[in-house]
Motif scaffolding. Structure first.
Motif, PDB file in Angstrom:
ATOM      1  N   GLU A  70       0.845  -1.189   0.000  1.00  0.00           N
ATOM      2  CA  GLU A  70       0.000   0.000   0.000  1.00  0.00           C
ATOM      3  C   GLU A  70       0.879   1.236   0.000  1.00  0.00           C
ATOM      4  OE1 GLU A  70      -4.042   0.844   2.082  1.00  0.00           O
ATOM      5  OE2 GLU A  70      -2.433   1.095   3.549  1.00  0.00           O
ATOM      6  N   GLY A  71       0.637   2.110  -0.940  1.00  0.00           N
ATOM      7  CA  GLY A  71       1.409   3.344  -1.032  1.00  0.00           C
ATOM      8  C   GLY A  71       2.651   3.162  -1.892  1.00  0.00           C
ATOM      9  N   GLU A  72       3.376   4.235  -2.011  1.00  0.00           N
ATOM     10  CA  GLU A  72       4.570   4.237  -2.852  1.00  0.00           C
ATOM     11  C   GLU A  72       5.736   3.574  -2.144  1.00  0.00           C
ATOM     12  OE1 GLU A  72       3.666   8.363  -5.270  1.00  0.00           O
ATOM     13  OE2 GLU A  72       5.442   8.212  -4.037  1.00  0.00           O
ATOM     14  N   TYR A  73       6.586   2.960  -2.963  1.00  0.00           N
ATOM     15  CA  TYR A  73       7.811   2.381  -2.415  1.00  0.00           C
ATOM     16  C   TYR A  73       8.907   2.467  -3.471  1.00  0.00           C
ATOM     17  CZ  TYR A  73       6.822  -1.868  -5.108  1.00  0.00           C
ATOM     18  OH  TYR A  73       6.570  -2.761  -6.116  1.00  0.00           O
ATOM     19  N   ARG A  74      10.098   2.478  -2.994  1.00  0.00           N
ATOM     20  CA  ARG A  74      11.272   2.430  -3.870  1.00  0.00           C
ATOM     21  C   ARG A  74      11.974   1.115  -3.568  1.00  0.00           C
ATOM     22  NH1 ARG A  74      14.217   7.520  -4.098  1.00  0.00           N
ATOM     23  NH2 ARG A  74      12.937   7.765  -5.952  1.00  0.00           N
ATOM     24  N   LEU A  75      12.255   0.364  -4.619  1.00  0.00           N
ATOM     25  CA  LEU A  75      12.890  -0.944  -4.486  1.00  0.00           C
ATOM     26  C   LEU A  75      14.291  -0.874  -5.073  1.00  0.00           C
ATOM     27  CD1 LEU A  75      12.513  -3.890  -3.623  1.00  0.00           C
ATOM     28  CD2 LEU A  75      11.692  -4.369  -5.944  1.00  0.00           C
ATOM     29  N   ASN A  76      15.274  -1.064  -4.207  1.00  0.00           N
ATOM     30  CA  ASN A  76      16.669  -1.103  -4.625  1.00  0.00           C
ATOM     31  C   ASN A  76      17.058  -2.571  -4.793  1.00  0.00           C
ATOM     32  OD1 ASN A  76      19.394  -0.401  -5.080  1.00  0.00           O
ATOM     33  ND2 ASN A  76      19.845  -0.707  -2.930  1.00  0.00           N
ATOM     34  N   LYS A  77      17.358  -2.964  -6.025  1.00  0.00           N
ATOM     35  CA  LYS A  77      17.745  -4.351  -6.292  1.00  0.00           C
ATOM     36  C   LYS A  77      19.256  -4.476  -6.207  1.00  0.00           C
ATOM     37  CE  LYS A  77      14.058  -4.924  -9.592  1.00  0.00           C
ATOM     38  NZ  LYS A  77      13.749  -5.303 -10.980  1.00  0.00           N
ATOM     39  N   VAL A  78      19.696  -5.465  -5.432  1.00  0.00           N
ATOM     40  CA  VAL A  78      21.124  -5.708  -5.263  1.00  0.00           C
ATOM     41  C   VAL A  78      21.449  -7.065  -5.885  1.00  0.00           C
ATOM     42  CG1 VAL A  78      23.001  -6.027  -3.606  1.00  0.00           C
ATOM     43  CG2 VAL A  78      21.202  -4.330  -3.162  1.00  0.00           C
ATOM     44  N   GLU A  79      22.307  -7.052  -6.881  1.00  0.00           N
ATOM     45  CA  GLU A  79      22.754  -8.259  -7.569  1.00  0.00           C
ATOM     46  C   GLU A  79      23.820  -8.930  -6.713  1.00  0.00           C
ATOM     47  OE1 GLU A  79      23.425 -11.311  -9.645  1.00  0.00           O
ATOM     48  OE2 GLU A  79      21.941  -9.964 -10.531  1.00  0.00           O
ATOM     49  N   ILE A  80      23.504 -10.113  -6.209  1.00  0.00           N
ATOM     50  CA  ILE A  80      24.427 -10.764  -5.270  1.00  0.00           C
ATOM     51  C   ILE A  80      25.593 -11.461  -5.961  1.00  0.00           C
ATOM     52  CG2 ILE A  80      22.621 -11.051  -3.544  1.00  0.00           C
ATOM     53  CD1 ILE A  80      22.689 -14.093  -4.261  1.00  0.00           C
TER      54      ILE A  80
END
Length: 121
Positions: free
Chosen positions: A27-37
């Motif tokens: 619910e609501g806005e989110y920022r997703l930071n993807k980290v390549e392992i």
């Protein structure tokens, strides 16, 4: 806005599923930071057999977030679960039983289902 980190790797279908679920249930806005392992040996050691791992701003981790109830509970604990969408998903809204594709559109989020299985997209 919520800031989340997703530990992932290229071609991870479970990671893609978690992202699709997150898009529907958050619910609501989110920022997703993807980290390549795969580019970091320490991350490979820590997350290699656990991905996808979703982490909130406080550093709290969620393993197996591609399982809808686990992600829903995790988001609810943070006050970020779209309760109406979660109830509809649990109730199977849009399920045709005919084996065809049904689509449930909720506040810009789409859930497609086929043959009784739930696919998010």
């Amino acid at each position: 806005m919520t800031h989340l980190t997703l530990y992932t790797t290229l071609g991870c279908h479970l990671c893609e599923r978690l992202e699709a679920l997150l898009d529907v249930l958050h619910e609501g806005e989110y920022r997703l930071n993807k980290v390549e392992i795969s580019e970091d040996e320490a991350l490979m050691q820590r997350y290699g057999v656990r991905i996808p791992v979703l982490v909130d701003e406080a550093g709290e981790e969620l393993d197996l977030g591609f399982e809808p109830p686990r992600l829903a509970n995790w988001l609810a604990e943070r006050g970020r679960l779209d309760e109406a969408v979660w109830r509809r998903l649990q109730a199977g809204v849009g399920e045709s039983g005919s084996g065809g594709h049904d689509t449930v559109k909720t506040t810009g989020k789409t859930t497609a289902r086929s043959s009784g299985r739930r696919y998010l997209g």
